[in-house]
Motif scaffolding. Structure first.
Motif, PDB file in Angstrom:
ATOM      1  N   ASP A 298       0.807  -1.226   0.000  1.00 51.36           N
ATOM      2  CA  ASP A 298       0.000   0.000   0.000  1.00 51.36           C
ATOM      3  C   ASP A 298       0.837   1.271   0.000  1.00 51.36           C
ATOM      4  OD1 ASP A 298      -2.285  -1.563   0.058  1.00 51.36           O
ATOM      5  OD2 ASP A 298      -2.335  -1.600   2.249  1.00 51.36           O
ATOM      6  N   LYS A 299       2.143   1.124  -0.198  1.00 53.88           N
ATOM      7  CA  LYS A 299       3.033   2.291  -0.155  1.00 53.88           C
ATOM      8  C   LYS A 299       3.623   2.557  -1.541  1.00 53.88           C
ATOM      9  CE  LYS A 299       4.170   1.621   4.699  1.00 53.88           C
ATOM     10  NZ  LYS A 299       3.364   0.419   4.948  1.00 53.88           N
ATOM     11  N   PRO A 300       3.982   3.813  -1.826  1.00 51.22           N
ATOM     12  CA  PRO A 300       4.548   4.150  -3.136  1.00 51.22           C
ATOM     13  C   PRO A 300       6.000   3.714  -3.304  1.00 51.22           C
ATOM     14  CG  PRO A 300       4.422   6.113  -1.766  1.00 51.22           C
ATOM     15  CD  PRO A 300       3.770   5.000  -0.986  1.00 51.22           C
ATOM     16  N   THR A 301       6.653   3.338  -2.168  1.00 54.69           N
ATOM     17  CA  THR A 301       8.046   2.907  -2.229  1.00 54.69           C
ATOM     18  C   THR A 301       8.202   1.572  -1.507  1.00 54.69           C
ATOM     19  OG1 THR A 301       8.615   4.100  -0.206  1.00 54.69           O
ATOM     20  CG2 THR A 301       8.954   5.269  -2.304  1.00 54.69           C
ATOM     21  N   TYR A 302       9.351   0.948  -1.729  1.00 54.28           N
ATOM     22  CA  TYR A 302       9.703  -0.305  -1.053  1.00 54.28           C
ATOM     23  C   TYR A 302      11.097  -0.134  -0.476  1.00 54.28           C
ATOM     24  CZ  TYR A 302      12.021  -4.844  -0.831  1.00 54.28           C
ATOM     25  OH  TYR A 302      12.778  -5.913  -0.439  1.00 54.28           O
ATOM     26  N   GLU A 303      11.293  -0.648   0.729  1.00 54.78           N
ATOM     27  CA  GLU A 303      12.610  -0.618   1.361  1.00 54.78           C
ATOM     28  C   GLU A 303      12.977  -2.016   1.837  1.00 54.78           C
ATOM     29  OE1 GLU A 303      13.025   2.344   4.424  1.00 54.78           O
ATOM     30  OE2 GLU A 303      11.816   3.787   3.290  1.00 54.78           O
ATOM     31  N   ALA A 304      14.047  -2.560   1.274  1.00 54.06           N
ATOM     32  CA  ALA A 304      14.565  -3.841   1.758  1.00 54.06           C
ATOM     33  C   ALA A 304      15.234  -3.611   3.103  1.00 54.06           C
ATOM     34  CB  ALA A 304      15.576  -4.397   0.758  1.00 54.06           C
ATOM     35  N   GLY A 305      15.346  -4.656   3.905  1.00 57.33           N
ATOM     36  CA  GLY A 305      16.010  -4.551   5.196  1.00 57.33           C
ATOM     37  C   GLY A 305      17.440  -4.045   5.069  1.00 57.33           C
ATOM     38  N   SER A 306      18.086  -4.351   3.939  1.00 54.77           N
ATOM     39  CA  SER A 306      19.482  -3.938   3.741  1.00 54.77           C
ATOM     40  C   SER A 306      19.628  -2.418   3.636  1.00 54.77           C
ATOM     41  CB  SER A 306      20.058  -4.586   2.473  1.00 54.77           C
ATOM     42  OG  SER A 306      19.389  -4.116   1.323  1.00 54.77           O
TER      43      SER A 306
ATOM     44  N   ALA B   7      18.370  -0.191   5.625  1.00 51.69           N
ATOM     45  CA  ALA B   7      18.662   0.276   6.983  1.00 51.69           C
ATOM     46  C   ALA B   7      20.014  -0.246   7.478  1.00 51.69           C
ATOM     47  CB  ALA B   7      17.554  -0.158   7.928  1.00 51.69           C
ATOM     48  N   SER B   8      20.329  -1.511   7.178  1.00 50.69           N
ATOM     49  CA  SER B   8      21.542  -2.112   7.736  1.00 50.69           C
ATOM     50  C   SER B   8      22.801  -1.815   6.928  1.00 50.69           C
ATOM     51  CB  SER B   8      21.363  -3.627   7.875  1.00 50.69           C
ATOM     52  OG  SER B   8      21.144  -4.230   6.615  1.00 50.69           O
ATOM     53  N   GLU B   9      22.671  -1.660   5.598  1.00 52.11           N
ATOM     54  CA  GLU B   9      23.855  -1.466   4.753  1.00 52.11           C
ATOM     55  C   GLU B   9      23.843  -0.154   3.961  1.00 52.11           C
ATOM     56  OE1 GLU B   9      25.187  -5.171   2.658  1.00 52.11           O
ATOM     57  OE2 GLU B   9      23.253  -5.908   3.400  1.00 52.11           O
ATOM     58  N   GLY B  10      22.691   0.511   3.920  1.00 48.74           N
ATOM     59  CA  GLY B  10      22.619   1.788   3.229  1.00 48.74           C
ATOM     60  C   GLY B  10      22.185   1.696   1.775  1.00 48.74           C
ATOM     61  N   PHE B  11      21.859   0.494   1.319  1.00 48.20           N
ATOM     62  CA  PHE B  11      21.396   0.331  -0.060  1.00 48.20           C
ATOM     63  C   PHE B  11      20.547  -0.922  -0.197  1.00 48.20           C
ATOM     64  CE2 PHE B  11      25.679  -1.508   0.211  1.00 48.20           C
ATOM     65  CZ  PHE B  11      25.443  -2.807  -0.214  1.00 48.20           C
ATOM     66  N   ILE B  12      19.831  -1.012  -1.318  1.00 52.95           N
ATOM     67  CA  ILE B  12      19.050  -2.197  -1.665  1.00 52.95           C
ATOM     68  C   ILE B  12      19.857  -2.991  -2.685  1.00 52.95           C
ATOM     69  CG2 ILE B  12      16.923  -3.040  -2.758  1.00 52.95           C
ATOM     70  CD1 ILE B  12      15.520  -0.508  -1.697  1.00 52.95           C
ATOM     71  N   HIS B  13      20.027  -4.277  -2.421  1.00 50.73           N
ATOM     72  CA  HIS B  13      20.764  -5.155  -3.339  1.00 50.73           C
ATOM     73  C   HIS B  13      19.951  -5.414  -4.600  1.00 50.73           C
ATOM     74  CE1 HIS B  13      24.006  -6.508  -0.596  1.00 50.73           C
ATOM     75  NE2 HIS B  13      23.118  -6.237   0.349  1.00 50.73           N
ATOM     76  N   LEU B  14      20.569  -5.186  -5.749  1.00 47.99           N
ATOM     77  CA  LEU B  14      19.954  -5.489  -7.038  1.00 47.99           C
ATOM     78  C   LEU B  14      20.917  -6.365  -7.825  1.00 47.99           C
ATOM     79  CD1 LEU B  14      18.662  -1.900  -7.925  1.00 47.99           C
ATOM     80  CD2 LEU B  14      17.394  -3.730  -6.809  1.00 47.99           C
ATOM     81  N   SER B  15      20.458  -6.862  -8.962  1.00 55.34           N
ATOM     82  CA  SER B  15      21.276  -7.700  -9.833  1.00 55.34           C
ATOM     83  C   SER B  15      20.968  -7.373 -11.276  1.00 55.34           C
ATOM     84  CB  SER B  15      20.945  -9.186  -9.631  1.00 55.34           C
ATOM     85  OG  SER B  15      21.059  -9.562  -8.299  1.00 55.34           O
ATOM     86  N   THR B  16      21.938  -7.666 -12.144  1.00 56.32           N
ATOM     87  CA  THR B  16      21.643  -7.653 -13.572  1.00 56.32           C
ATOM     88  C   THR B  16      20.953  -8.974 -13.883  1.00 56.32           C
ATOM     89  OG1 THR B  16      23.723  -8.710 -14.181  1.00 56.32           O
ATOM     90  CG2 THR B  16      23.720  -6.282 -14.059  1.00 56.32           C
ATOM     91  N   GLU B  17      20.389  -9.082 -15.068  1.00 49.90           N
ATOM     92  CA  GLU B  17      19.706 -10.320 -15.448  1.00 49.90           C
ATOM     93  C   GLU B  17      20.662 -11.516 -15.350  1.00 49.90           C
ATOM     94  OE1 GLU B  17      16.683 -11.927 -18.914  1.00 49.90           O
ATOM     95  OE2 GLU B  17      17.830 -10.101 -19.269  1.00 49.90           O
ATOM     96  N   GLU B  18      21.906 -11.311 -15.754  1.00 47.95           N
ATOM     97  CA  GLU B  18      22.899 -12.388 -15.752  1.00 47.95           C
ATOM     98  C   GLU B  18      23.307 -12.799 -14.334  1.00 47.95           C
ATOM     99  OE1 GLU B  18      22.613 -10.174 -19.287  1.00 47.95           O
ATOM    100  OE2 GLU B  18      23.406  -9.386 -17.414  1.00 47.95           O
ATOM    101  N   GLN B  19      23.127 -11.930 -13.365  1.00 47.17           N
ATOM    102  CA  GLN B  19      23.550 -12.208 -11.991  1.00 47.17           C
ATOM    103  C   GLN B  19      22.475 -12.887 -11.142  1.00 47.17           C
ATOM    104  OE1 GLN B  19      24.515  -8.136 -11.124  1.00 47.17           O
ATOM    105  NE2 GLN B  19      26.722  -8.478 -11.326  1.00 47.17           N
ATOM    106  N   VAL B  20      21.227 -12.881 -11.603  1.00 48.22           N
ATOM    107  CA  VAL B  20      20.112 -13.374 -10.778  1.00 48.22           C
ATOM    108  C   VAL B  20      20.305 -14.840 -10.372  1.00 48.22           C
ATOM    109  CG1 VAL B  20      17.639 -13.909 -10.773  1.00 48.22           C
ATOM    110  CG2 VAL B  20      18.426 -11.698 -11.605  1.00 48.22           C
TER     111      VAL B  20
END
Length: 101
Positions: A20-28, A30-43
């Protein structure tokens, strides 16, 4: 970097908490300062390394051109460069959400 999509692996439960929110925040964020993402090849490697046996996973496809926070490629696992989002994910950058397994 070209405008290839980037991806975020998340449990269905965690994603639903932000439905119900306009944004999403992964736990990382708060703990690491960023959200982990991947390229298609890294998934596949990310799933193998961190999500073995984890049920109800989703793969969130993101258009980097629509992000409202900084996306940086940082050296990470195996000296590979992984995309990291330095702020909440604005959901209007999400292209699709698919069930992994």
């Amino acid at each position: 970097m070209s405008n290839e999509f980037v991806y975020h692996v998340v449990t269905a439960t965690d994603w639903a908490r932000w439905q119900d929110k306009p944004t999403y925040e992964a736990g990382s964020l708060a703990s690491e300062g960023f959200i982990h993402l991947s390229t298609e090849e890294q998934v596949a490697g990310v799933l193998e390394r961190y999500y073995q046996g984890v049920p109800d996973l989703l793969l969130v496809q993101i258009d980097p051109a629509r992000l409202t926070h900084e996306l940086k490629y940082d050296v990470s696992t195996n000296n590979d460069r992984f995309p990291h989002l330095y702020g909440p994910l604005n959901k209007d950058a999400v292209v699709s959400v698919a069930t992994i397994r």
